[in-house]
Design an enzyme around this catalytic site. Structure first.
Site: not given
Ligand code: 8YV
Length: 319
Positions: A239, A268, A286
């Site tokens: 993360r 993000e 991601h």
């Protein structure tokens, strides 16, 4: 009993949608875009369950506005930092996640980032692709060797352990820090460090594989980077919140870190454009769990949890 209604905000894998439609009345959002707070609240009055991704935010404020019809949130993710679990529990909503099924895909991507940063993949690709490869010398494109180096893993859950297994294939010396020491069969020869600081000092490569919690947010700050060996490399496929991005940029620019591999960012989608000018930072959007096989497994895991819940059993991955 009428078939439960399930809201699926993101366009999950075709096999997942096919099975979901076979067993449930599915409402699928037309656009494959993050479900907004308003959509979540609106759909809670029309659906008995949901299969959100990490892109849907179930904050305390949203939880407080959910319709009592909604009984289960079967996340299509292992991370649940997008869910205020306490607030959802207070509303008597069951929350599940998809552990383990994404361990190998995520560890594989972390390994790719590690290799890419160590062996200068971004720079090398750019040079060849642009037609700019016009010389060679023994000192050309010299990188950092992964084989035999020391790998520090922060968070020895499913992904961390999968990474450790892959690292052993590269003869790496695996070290880890975890809240608790693992039993020997899970440790598989990795050396335990009771403190993060002690792990940092021995990590030629450091991989973050822990969840984002209030305790881990901003954990990799200037002090922590300073403890890493000169020329070491950071990998984050967990993360973005774990890393102070300004501090990371400084240690990269000063040359204290030789590079980084990042699949996660504070913002993000989008990422951090301040990193873009540094070819020793390998970046991915991601995509840790993004393989076709794993996407099916995640979708099926979320559906297994729904099936258990609607048959009156406790879902295996209830949190
Ligand atoms: C996903 C993730 O990208 O599982 C997680 O926590 O961050 C990822 O696997 C995502 O939520 C897929 O739905």
């Amino acid at each position: 009993m009428a078939r439960p209604v399930i809201w699926i905000p993101r366009h999950l894998s075709p096999a997942t949608l096919e099975r979901a439609r076979r067993d449930y009345d599915v409402i699928l959002k037309d656009q494959d875009t993050p479900g907004t707070a308003e959509e979540i609240v609106e759909m809670s009055a029309r659906a008995d369950g949901m299969i959100p991704c990490h892109s849907e935010q179930f904050t305390a404020e949203v939880a407080g506005r959910l319709d009592p019809r909604l009984k289960i949130i079967a996340n299509h993710s292992v991370g649940t930092d997008h869910c205020d679990l306490k607030a959802l529990k207070a509303r008597d909503i069951t929350v599940t996640n998809t552990p383990d099924v994404l361990n190998d895909a995520t560890a594989e991507l972390a390994f790719m980032l590690m290799l890419g940063a160590a062996r200068r993949a971004v720079e090398g690709d750019r040079i060849v692709r642009s037609g700019g490869w016009d010389s060679w010398s023994p000192s050309y494109m010299v990188g950092k060797q992964v084989t035999g180096a020391r790998l520090g893993i922060v968070g020895m859950g499913g992904v961390g352990r999968a990474l450790g297994r892959k690292a052993r294939g590269f003869d790496m010396e695996v070290h880890y820090h975890n809240r608790q020491r693992l039993p020997p069969d899970l440790e598989q020869g990795a050396s335990y460090h009771e403190t993060l600081d002690s792990l940092l000092e021995v990590s030629d490569f450091l991989s973050l594989n822990c969840p984002a919690t209030p305790e881990t947010t901003g954990m990799m700050n200037a002090d922590r980077f300073a403890r890493m060996p000169q020329g070491s490399i950071l990998v984050n496929a967990a993360r973005g919140a774990l890393v102070d991005e300004d501090a990371l940029l400084s240690v990269i620019e000063e040359g204290h870190l030789a590079g980084a591999g990042l699949d996660c960012f504070l913002t993000e989608p989008g990422g951090n454009q301040a990193f873009a000018g540094h070819e020793n930072i390998v970046m991915m959007p991601h995509a840790g769990s993004a393989t076709a096989k794993t996407r099916d497994a995640m979708g099926f895991c979320a559906l297994d949890n729904l099936d258990s819940f609607f048959s009156g059993d406790d879902p295996e991955d209830a949190l």
